[in-house]
Design a protein around this motif. Structure first.
Motif, PDB file in Angstrom:
ATOM      1  N   ARG A  46       0.845  -1.188   0.000  1.00 35.63           N
ATOM      2  CA  ARG A  46       0.000   0.000   0.000  1.00 35.63           C
ATOM      3  C   ARG A  46       0.882   1.240   0.000  1.00 35.63           C
ATOM      4  NH1 ARG A  46      -0.161   2.603   4.852  1.00 35.63           N
ATOM      5  NH2 ARG A  46       0.467   1.396   6.691  1.00 35.63           N
ATOM      6  N   LEU A  47       0.255   2.383  -0.319  1.00 38.78           N
ATOM      7  CA  LEU A  47       1.016   3.630  -0.313  1.00 38.78           C
ATOM      8  C   LEU A  47       1.106   4.178   1.108  1.00 38.78           C
ATOM      9  CD1 LEU A  47      -0.528   5.259  -3.512  1.00 38.78           C
ATOM     10  CD2 LEU A  47       1.764   4.258  -3.268  1.00 38.78           C
ATOM     11  N   PRO A  48       2.166   4.927   1.405  1.00 37.18           N
ATOM     12  CA  PRO A  48       2.323   5.458   2.772  1.00 37.18           C
ATOM     13  C   PRO A  48       1.377   6.628   3.053  1.00 37.18           C
ATOM     14  CG  PRO A  48       4.093   6.255   1.375  1.00 37.18           C
ATOM     15  CD  PRO A  48       3.307   5.280   0.548  1.00 37.18           C
ATOM     16  N   THR A  49       1.168   6.898   4.339  1.00 44.74           N
ATOM     17  CA  THR A  49       0.387   8.051   4.789  1.00 44.74           C
ATOM     18  C   THR A  49       1.267   8.916   5.688  1.00 44.74           C
ATOM     19  OG1 THR A  49      -0.380   6.965   6.805  1.00 44.74           O
ATOM     20  CG2 THR A  49      -1.690   6.606   4.802  1.00 44.74           C
ATOM     21  N   ALA A  62       6.699  19.499   5.055  1.00 52.30           N
ATOM     22  CA  ALA A  62       5.492  20.339   4.998  1.00 52.30           C
ATOM     23  C   ALA A  62       5.359  21.187   3.730  1.00 52.30           C
ATOM     24  CB  ALA A  62       5.424  21.225   6.247  1.00 52.30           C
ATOM     25  N   PRO A  63       6.411  21.877   3.269  1.00 53.79           N
ATOM     26  CA  PRO A  63       6.229  22.752   2.098  1.00 53.79           C
ATOM     27  C   PRO A  63       5.784  22.016   0.837  1.00 53.79           C
ATOM     28  CG  PRO A  63       8.290  23.266   3.221  1.00 53.79           C
ATOM     29  CD  PRO A  63       7.772  21.994   3.822  1.00 53.79           C
ATOM     30  N   TYR A  64       5.996  20.701   0.781  1.00 53.37           N
ATOM     31  CA  TYR A  64       5.660  19.933  -0.423  1.00 53.37           C
ATOM     32  C   TYR A  64       4.285  19.284  -0.337  1.00 53.37           C
ATOM     33  CZ  TYR A  64      10.639  20.522  -1.163  1.00 53.37           C
ATOM     34  OH  TYR A  64      11.887  21.066  -1.333  1.00 53.37           O
ATOM     35  N   LEU A  65       3.621  19.437   0.802  1.00 60.20           N
ATOM     36  CA  LEU A  65       2.303  18.818   0.962  1.00 60.20           C
ATOM     37  C   LEU A  65       1.222  19.669   0.311  1.00 60.20           C
ATOM     38  CD1 LEU A  65       2.512  17.695   4.718  1.00 60.20           C
ATOM     39  CD2 LEU A  65       2.925  16.310   2.660  1.00 60.20           C
ATOM     40  N   ARG A  66       0.186  18.995  -0.130  1.00 58.67           N
ATOM     41  CA  ARG A  66      -0.990  19.726  -0.622  1.00 58.67           C
ATOM     42  C   ARG A  66      -1.688  20.372   0.573  1.00 58.67           C
ATOM     43  NH1 ARG A  66      -2.114  18.044  -5.950  1.00 58.67           N
ATOM     44  NH2 ARG A  66      -0.714  16.378  -6.590  1.00 58.67           N
ATOM     45  N   ALA A 108      13.858   6.526   2.926  1.00 55.46           N
ATOM     46  CA  ALA A 108      13.130   7.802   3.015  1.00 55.46           C
ATOM     47  C   ALA A 108      12.720   8.269   1.628  1.00 55.46           C
ATOM     48  CB  ALA A 108      14.006   8.854   3.696  1.00 55.46           C
ATOM     49  N   ASN A 109      13.602   8.063   0.655  1.00 55.48           N
ATOM     50  CA  ASN A 109      13.303   8.426  -0.726  1.00 55.48           C
ATOM     51  C   ASN A 109      12.076   7.658  -1.236  1.00 55.48           C
ATOM     52  OD1 ASN A 109      14.472  10.084  -2.943  1.00 55.48           O
ATOM     53  ND2 ASN A 109      14.504   8.113  -4.005  1.00 55.48           N
ATOM     54  N   GLU A 110      12.027   6.357  -0.934  1.00 55.97           N
ATOM     55  CA  GLU A 110      10.898   5.534  -1.384  1.00 55.97           C
ATOM     56  C   GLU A 110       9.599   5.954  -0.707  1.00 55.97           C
ATOM     57  OE1 GLU A 110      10.714   3.195  -3.831  1.00 55.97           O
ATOM     58  OE2 GLU A 110      12.682   4.062  -4.268  1.00 55.97           O
ATOM     59  N   VAL A 111       9.682   6.293   0.593  1.00 56.04           N
ATOM     60  CA  VAL A 111       8.481   6.733   1.308  1.00 56.04           C
ATOM     61  C   VAL A 111       7.958   8.036   0.703  1.00 56.04           C
ATOM     62  CG1 VAL A 111       7.596   7.580   3.514  1.00 56.04           C
ATOM     63  CG2 VAL A 111       9.076   5.569   3.465  1.00 56.04           C
ATOM     64  N   LEU A 112       8.851   8.969   0.407  1.00 56.53           N
ATOM     65  CA  LEU A 112       8.434  10.246  -0.183  1.00 56.53           C
ATOM     66  C   LEU A 112       7.864  10.048  -1.592  1.00 56.53           C
ATOM     67  CD1 LEU A 112      11.357  12.591   0.973  1.00 56.53           C
ATOM     68  CD2 LEU A 112       9.098  12.308   1.996  1.00 56.53           C
ATOM     69  N   LYS A 113       8.457   9.135  -2.342  1.00 57.19           N
ATOM     70  CA  LYS A 113       7.898   8.807  -3.653  1.00 57.19           C
ATOM     71  C   LYS A 113       6.473   8.286  -3.502  1.00 57.19           C
ATOM     72  CE  LYS A 113      11.962   7.439  -6.350  1.00 57.19           C
ATOM     73  NZ  LYS A 113      12.638   6.247  -6.921  1.00 57.19           N
ATOM     74  N   GLY A 114       6.283   7.448  -2.479  1.00 56.75           N
ATOM     75  CA  GLY A 114       4.948   6.902  -2.224  1.00 56.75           C
ATOM     76  C   GLY A 114       3.953   7.995  -1.881  1.00 56.75           C
ATOM     77  N   LEU A 115       4.380   8.977  -1.097  1.00 56.08           N
ATOM     78  CA  LEU A 115       3.493  10.096  -0.762  1.00 56.08           C
ATOM     79  C   LEU A 115       3.132  10.885  -2.020  1.00 56.08           C
ATOM     80  CD1 LEU A 115       4.991  11.599   2.537  1.00 56.08           C
ATOM     81  CD2 LEU A 115       2.960  10.174   2.291  1.00 56.08           C
ATOM     82  N   THR A 116       4.074  11.009  -2.935  1.00 59.63           N
ATOM     83  CA  THR A 116       3.814  11.726  -4.192  1.00 59.63           C
ATOM     84  C   THR A 116       2.831  10.935  -5.056  1.00 59.63           C
ATOM     85  OG1 THR A 116       6.050  12.636  -4.108  1.00 59.63           O
ATOM     86  CG2 THR A 116       4.904  12.778  -6.208  1.00 59.63           C
ATOM     87  N   THR A 117       3.035   9.632  -5.127  1.00 57.05           N
ATOM     88  CA  THR A 117       2.119   8.777  -5.893  1.00 57.05           C
ATOM     89  C   THR A 117       0.711   8.829  -5.296  1.00 57.05           C
ATOM     90  OG1 THR A 117       3.948   7.291  -6.448  1.00 57.05           O
ATOM     91  CG2 THR A 117       1.716   6.421  -6.719  1.00 57.05           C
ATOM     92  N   ALA A 118       0.628   8.916  -3.983  1.00 53.97           N
ATOM     93  CA  ALA A 118      -0.667   8.975  -3.299  1.00 53.97           C
ATOM     94  C   ALA A 118      -1.283  10.370  -3.368  1.00 53.97           C
ATOM     95  CB  ALA A 118      -0.499   8.564  -1.837  1.00 53.97           C
ATOM     96  N   GLU A 119      -0.573  11.298  -4.028  1.00 59.44           N
ATOM     97  CA  GLU A 119      -1.018  12.680  -4.190  1.00 59.44           C
ATOM     98  C   GLU A 119      -1.184  13.394  -2.850  1.00 59.44           C
ATOM     99  OE1 GLU A 119      -4.434  12.613  -6.744  1.00 59.44           O
ATOM    100  OE2 GLU A 119      -3.205  12.261  -8.530  1.00 59.44           O
ATOM    101  N   ILE A 120      -0.398  12.967  -1.876  1.00 57.94           N
ATOM    102  CA  ILE A 120      -0.335  13.673  -0.593  1.00 57.94           C
ATOM    103  C   ILE A 120       0.704  14.782  -0.684  1.00 57.94           C
ATOM    104  CG2 ILE A 120       0.353  13.403   1.836  1.00 57.94           C
ATOM    105  CD1 ILE A 120      -0.796  10.548   1.690  1.00 57.94           C
ATOM    106  N   MET A 121       1.680  14.533  -1.524  1.00 63.88           N
ATOM    107  CA  MET A 121       2.827  15.433  -1.639  1.00 63.88           C
ATOM    108  C   MET A 121       3.034  15.778  -3.114  1.00 63.88           C
ATOM    109  SD  MET A 121       6.532  14.387  -0.126  1.00 63.88           S
ATOM    110  CE  MET A 121       8.016  15.135  -0.762  1.00 63.88           C
ATOM    111  N   ILE A 133      12.500  15.414  -4.084  1.00 65.42           N
ATOM    112  CA  ILE A 133      12.343  14.223  -3.230  1.00 65.42           C
ATOM    113  C   ILE A 133      13.701  13.742  -2.729  1.00 65.42           C
ATOM    114  CG2 ILE A 133      11.769  11.756  -3.291  1.00 65.42           C
ATOM    115  CD1 ILE A 133       9.377  12.501  -5.062  1.00 65.42           C
ATOM    116  N   GLU A 134      14.674  13.676  -3.638  1.00 63.37           N
ATOM    117  CA  GLU A 134      15.999  13.189  -3.245  1.00 63.37           C
ATOM    118  C   GLU A 134      16.650  14.123  -2.221  1.00 63.37           C
ATOM    119  OE1 GLU A 134      17.058  10.861  -7.423  1.00 63.37           O
ATOM    120  OE2 GLU A 134      18.120  12.714  -6.892  1.00 63.37           O
ATOM    121  N   ALA A 135      16.516  15.442  -2.455  1.00 60.82           N
ATOM    122  CA  ALA A 135      17.101  16.414  -1.514  1.00 60.82           C
ATOM    123  C   ALA A 135      16.383  16.352  -0.167  1.00 60.82           C
ATOM    124  CB  ALA A 135      17.007  17.817  -2.103  1.00 60.82           C
ATOM    125  N   THR A 136      15.065  16.194  -0.192  1.00 58.40           N
ATOM    126  CA  THR A 136      14.297  16.129   1.056  1.00 58.40           C
ATOM    127  C   THR A 136      14.645  14.875   1.852  1.00 58.40           C
ATOM    128  OG1 THR A 136      12.480  17.336  -0.002  1.00 58.40           O
ATOM    129  CG2 THR A 136      11.966  16.161   2.029  1.00 58.40           C
TER     130      THR A 136
END
Length: 215
Positions: A78-81, A195-199, A131-144, A151-154
């Motif tokens: 599943r995608l992360p939250t 936070a700055p990258y979240l919707r 951490a990179n994979e988790v952030l990618k997942g947040l982007t795929t889930a349209e949370i971020m 993503i890589e820098a974050t």
């Protein structure tokens, strides 16, 4: 069988007491004689189980490595939250607190022990990749909403802040760590990197989570 069991218990006691003393006094200030005195055993008995202090540190580092590797991992199937990240950071900071002597004396320990330096470099690499994979997942889930470079820098910044949070926190306060409760501020600082990258809705959700957590 009984002798092996007793020897195993003694080894674990040596590691447990060493960890407590390293955390309390700082690893450079604790000798094998101090550890033996605390355990009320002879130095010879301690050297029967461990070659020297670095051998003890390496075994504690192995314990730490097993725990920290399980702290930040992408969810399976599943995608992360945001809650996943919050809980994973909590586990990571708890592990860092349990082995805080490593972070307090990180440069000293890794500079004198090439094996630990290589191990820690691999831990950082795996943690950054996770951490990179988790952030990618947040982007795929349209949370971020973030580019690949962001993503890589974050992900790198998250690991950077987490790794040096305890040192920064003790230095800025002019005293050693006040307690594990300080870690909540560290978790908050890491979440604010995201936070700055979240919707908008997710950023509001994060702020509400943060207010509840650090209150």
């Amino acid at each position: 069988m009984g002798t092996k069991a007793t020897a195993g218990k003694t080894r674990e006691r040596i590691l447990d007491v060493s960890l407590a003393m390293f955390n309390d006094r700082g690893e450079p200030n604790v000798t094998t004689n101090h550890i033996a005195d605390e355990l009320e055993i002879s130095p010879g008995n301690l050297y029967y189980h461990f070659r020297n202090k670095d051998d003890i540190v390496e075994h504690l580092f192995a314990r730490y490595e097993n725990s920290i590797d399980l702290a930040i991992v992408p969810p399976i199937d599943r995608l992360p939250t945001l809650e996943d990240i919050w809980m994973q950071l909590h586990k990571a900071f708890e592990t860092m607190w349990e082995y805080r002597f490593i972070y307090r004396d990180l440069v000293d320990i890794t500079s004198r022990n090439r094996k630990l330096r290589m191990h820690f470099a691999r831990i950082i690499k795996r943690a950054t990749a996770n951490a990179n994979e988790v952030l990618k997942g947040l982007t795929t889930a349209e949370i971020m909403r973030a580019s690949r470079a962001e993503i890589e820098a974050t992900a790198t910044n998250i690991i950077l802040v987490a790794t040096f949070w305890m040192s920064f926190n003790s230095v800025r306060g002019g005293q050693l760590e006040k307690g594990s409760e300080d870690l909540t501020q560290g978790i908050f600082q890491v979440m604010m990197i995201i936070a700055p990258y979240l919707r908008d809705a997710e950023r509001l959700h994060l702020n509400n989570l943060a207010l509840t957590y650090v209150r």
